[in-house]
Design an enzyme around this catalytic site. Structure first.
Site, short mmCIF file in Angstrom:
data_model
loop_
_atom_site.label_atom_id
_atom_site.label_comp_id
_atom_site.label_asym_id
_atom_site.label_seq_id
_atom_site.Cartn_x
_atom_site.Cartn_y
_atom_site.Cartn_z
N CYS A 116 0.92 -1.29 -0.11
CA CYS A 116 0.13 -0.05 -0.20
C CYS A 116 0.69 1.39 0.02
O CYS A 116 1.85 1.40 0.78
CB CYS A 116 -0.91 -0.13 1.11
SG CYS A 116 -1.72 1.53 1.58
N ASN A 150 11.31 1.29 -8.71
CA ASN A 150 11.24 0.96 -10.20
C ASN A 150 9.80 0.99 -10.50
O ASN A 150 8.92 0.49 -10.01
CB ASN A 150 11.77 -0.50 -10.23
CG ASN A 150 11.88 -0.91 -11.72
OD1 ASN A 150 12.99 -0.60 -12.49
ND2 ASN A 150 10.74 -1.97 -12.21
N GLU A 151 9.65 1.69 -11.73
CA GLU A 151 8.32 1.77 -12.28
C GLU A 151 6.94 1.90 -11.29
O GLU A 151 6.20 1.33 -11.01
CB GLU A 151 7.94 0.46 -13.08
CG GLU A 151 8.77 0.28 -14.21
CD GLU A 151 8.51 -0.86 -15.09
OE1 GLU A 151 8.88 -1.06 -16.13
OE2 GLU A 151 7.83 -1.80 -14.57
N CYS A 159 -4.67 1.74 -3.90
CA CYS A 159 -4.98 0.99 -2.63
C CYS A 159 -6.16 1.38 -2.11
O CYS A 159 -6.19 2.62 -1.74
CB CYS A 159 -3.65 0.75 -1.91
SG CYS A 159 -4.34 -0.19 -0.40
N CYS A 161 -7.38 0.51 1.04
CA CYS A 161 -7.69 -0.03 2.29
C CYS A 161 -7.93 1.32 3.32
O CYS A 161 -7.78 2.47 2.75
CB CYS A 161 -6.28 -0.75 2.85
SG CYS A 161 -4.96 0.63 3.04
N GLU A 308 14.53 1.27 -19.96
CA GLU A 308 14.13 -0.21 -20.51
C GLU A 308 13.53 -0.36 -21.80
O GLU A 308 12.77 0.61 -21.90
CB GLU A 308 13.30 -0.72 -19.36
CG GLU A 308 13.78 -0.94 -17.98
CD GLU A 308 12.80 -1.89 -17.07
OE1 GLU A 308 11.85 -2.52 -17.69
OE2 GLU A 308 12.85 -1.76 -15.89
N HIS A 359 11.18 -12.99 -21.10
CA HIS A 359 11.55 -12.00 -21.67
C HIS A 359 12.80 -11.65 -22.30
O HIS A 359 13.74 -12.08 -21.71
CB HIS A 359 11.47 -10.64 -20.42
CG HIS A 359 11.36 -9.29 -20.91
ND1 HIS A 359 12.08 -8.55 -21.49
CD2 HIS A 359 10.31 -8.45 -20.69
CE1 HIS A 359 11.90 -7.31 -21.65
NE2 HIS A 359 10.68 -7.25 -21.13
#
EC number: 3.2.1.23
Length: 670
Positions: A116, A150-151, A159, A161, A308, A359
């Protein structure tokens, strides 16, 4: 303080994950990276569980050896914080940090980004490992850049919650101050949604009918800001330890990702970088590369890094297509043409296990006796030959308005047509300019437009007052503004602008629409002068504008479909439908010609992409053949083709081999 990436020339490499392999493989990696011309790799992206095997217990011995080995072989490290993949022990201790989807299901760990974004426990643990990493490697000579996370938002952009709900309420209180202001902004008198207590406000969880659009829009804004706050927190820890090392995180400016408002994110990065993957179903993916690259250059305000992309197939589409002969090289150099000062792949060595084992990589499963490896080595040589291109910029006098608020709002439920897709709409306008070789920047609605002659707003459904005023002032002061249907319709709170459409732009466009007539899938309307319109039509009344094109069939026969208006000292155009590709191309050619916007190079054969980067002392003309036939392209001045080193005489032609690329160094244009 200036924080620049200290890697010479065009950086080249990819994600390096040595922890996936025995140490005896690492020496071979170093040797082969040298053969390929690799200059920088990203390391440590998903290594949290190995660095911190239990809470507060650290083992950096493996990473020490990797960084020392990279430095010894002259390879720079883009060192990542490993916070995109918390370890299993963290979730065992903090199950409340797991994300909850809009249906109320708690998702389990076992992949990546299963946390989260509002979790205090996650933030504490992420900053703790970041602080340890920074303290240990701030002075390591291999480390030239921090790769934060990352990303962001790739898998957990939202989220729902209770912790996220509380954070959402805090964000709303900071924005609106009191509940009456929130109720007004959200239009909560509709469907009895009025709030009397802050605790009544929830995330837009699954409900029985259509959610409130303003509620949903603010939620998207909050989610982007919540993740941005995590980035800032990690970045600040890294800056404190190493003030001169630049920090980045990899954006995802690609077809299927819209979770983050990158206009808000980009100024927070020292180096702007991107991940970009192609759709196997896109027959002209070169257009997607160009459009993505132009958007990245615009976000960065200059050169950027491709962090990437794939040497061949990816692993997450229904059918994962391998790249055809020459495509790896064309794709990479096309990104360079659009401003990339670094080319990197996911990943260096193809994995033999795990979720991404299928990949592609720089070193494929087949090893060095493979076409991918030969192409990777060739690309390394190409990038060395293009080292001087680094730092050069774009040349656009045309801009397309891109806005994440508008994208989010346009694709909310209960629009007049669910067929409207922001990215597809923008690409339909971008494509004719790409085919014509016209340089394009992307801009926010409130950007400084003084350097442009032509500004296009294909899908600006939502626009705030400041953005609308900025765009109309551009036209009033002598520019050419082109607006697409369903633009200017709502304000920053998703409230309809009353008085007729296109709302905020009625006066500047000299038109007024009282009724929308969206078209059914497969339905089209005839347009005077030939061609047909699809997706949309509307009943336009002229209020100062002239009709350029009218509908020739259907319920709106004789009604204007395209209009032109003199506004101040400039010109405005309105497209009340989506003309077919050739008709739209011809219309945009007329508009840009009248605006004084030319192609980067005249006489370029169809199917050959011509892109120019402008340097301090020279220009660099990239010529990319997408026909597979090759071409001869005339050049006006003496220059050098950088990939071969051959001189080219002005007045002659440069040869672009079939499916290949040529890059001309030319005298700098003024």
């Amino acid at each position: 303080m200036s924080r620049e990436l200290k890697v010479p020339g065009i950086a080249y490499g990819g994600d390096y994950n040595p922890e996936q392999w025995p140490e005896e493989v690492w020496a071979e990696d170093m040797r082969l990276m040298g053969e390929a011309g690799v200059t920088m790799v990203s390391v440590n992206i998903f290594s949290w569980a190995l660095l911190e095997p239990s809470e507060g217990e650290y083992d950096f011995s493996r990473l020490d050896r990797v960084l020392d080995m990279l430095y010894a072989h002259g390879i720079a490290a883009d060192l990542a914080t490993p916070t995109a993949a918390p370890p299993a022990w963290f979730f065992k201790a903090h199950p409340e940090a797991l994300p909850v989807d809009r249906d109320g299901r708690t998702l389990s760990y076992g992949s990546r980004q299963t946390f989260c974004p509002s979790s205090p426990a996650y933030r504490t643990a992420a900053l703790r490992i970041t602080r340890e990493l920074a303290a240990r490697y701030a002075d390591h000579p291999a480390v030239v850049m921090w790769h934060v996370h990352n990303e962001y938002g790739c898998h957990n952009a939202e989220c729902h919650c209770d912790t996220s709900a509380a954070a959402f309420r805090r964000w709303l209180r900071a924005k609106y101050q009191d509940l009456p202001a929130l109720n007004e902004a959200w239009g909560t008198t509709f469907w009895s949604q009025w709030y009397y207590d802050w605790d009544e406000v929830l995330p837009p969880r699954a409900t029985g009918a259509v959610p409130n659009p303003a509620h949903r829009l603010d939620w998207r804004r909050f989610c982007s800001e919540e993740l941005l706050s995590l980035y800032r927190a990690e970045r600040d820890v890294l800056r404190e330890a190493a003030p001169s090392i630049p920090a980045t995180t990899n954006f995802m400016v690609m077809y299927n990702f819209d979770a983050l408002d990158y206009w808000r994110w980009a100024p927070e990065l020292d180096v702007v970088s991107n991940d970009h993957y192609l759709r196997s179903t896109d027959p002209e993916s070169q257009i997607d590369i160009a459009m993505s690259g132009d958007l990245m250059r615009s976000l960065a305000g200059g050169p950027w890094l491709l962090m990437e992309h794939a040497t061949g197939a990816v692993n997450w589409q229904p059918v994962n297509r391998a790249k055809t002969a020459g495509e790896l090289r064309r794709n990479a150099l096309a990104h360079v043409a659009r401003g990339a000062d670094g080319i990197a792949y996911f990943q260096w060595r193809a994995a033999k296990a795990g979720a991404e084992q299928w990949h592609s990589a720089m070193l494929p499963h087949a090893g060095t006796d493979s076409q991918i490896w030969r192409d990777v080595v060739q690309l390394g040589s190409d990038l060395r030959a293009l080292a001087e291109v680094r730092g050069s910029t774009g040349t656009a006098r045309t801009a397309i308005v891109w806005d994440w608020d508008a994208r989010w709002a346009l694709e909310l439920p209960s629009q007049p047509s669910e067929q409207l897709r922001y990215l597809e709409l923008v690409r339909s306008w971008y494509e004719p300019l790409w085919r014509a070789g016209v340089a394009v920047d992307f801009v926010r609605p409130d950007a400084d437009l003084s350097s442009y002659r032509l500004v296009l707003a294909p899908g600006l459904y939502l626009v705030d007052d400041a953005g609308a005023a900025n765009l109309t002032s551009f036209a009033e002061d002598g520019g050419t503004l082109v607006v697409g249907f369903h633009s200017g319709a709502v304000d920053a709170n998703c409230h309809v602008r009353l008085g007729g459409y296109p709302g905020a732009f009625r006066e500047a466009l000299g038109v007024r629409t009282d009724e929308l007539f969206p078209l059914l899938p497969g339905e089209s309307v005839g347009l005077s002068g030939g061609g047909r319109g699809s997706l949309w039509s509307e009943r336009v009344r002229l209020e100062g504008a002239e009709a350029v094109t009218t509908y020739t069939d259907g319920p709106l026969t004789g009604i204007p479909a395209v209009t032109r208006h003199t506004y101040g000292t400039g010109t405005t155009w309105y497209l009340a439908t989506l003309p077919d590709t050739s008709t739209l191309g011809a219309l945009l050619e007329r508009i840009r010609t009248e605006a004084g916007v030319q192609a980067e190079l005249e006489g370029v054969p169809a199917g050959v992409e011509a892109v120019r980067r402008r340097g301090t002392d020279a220009d660099y003309l990239f010529l990319i053949d997408h026909t597979g036939q090759g071409a001869k392209v005339p050049v006006a001045a003496d220059g050098v083709e950088l990939l071969t080193g051959k001189p080219v005489t002005g007045g002659s032609s440069v040869l672009v081999p079939p499916g290949d690329v040529a890059v001309m160094r030319e005298p700098r244009c003024t």
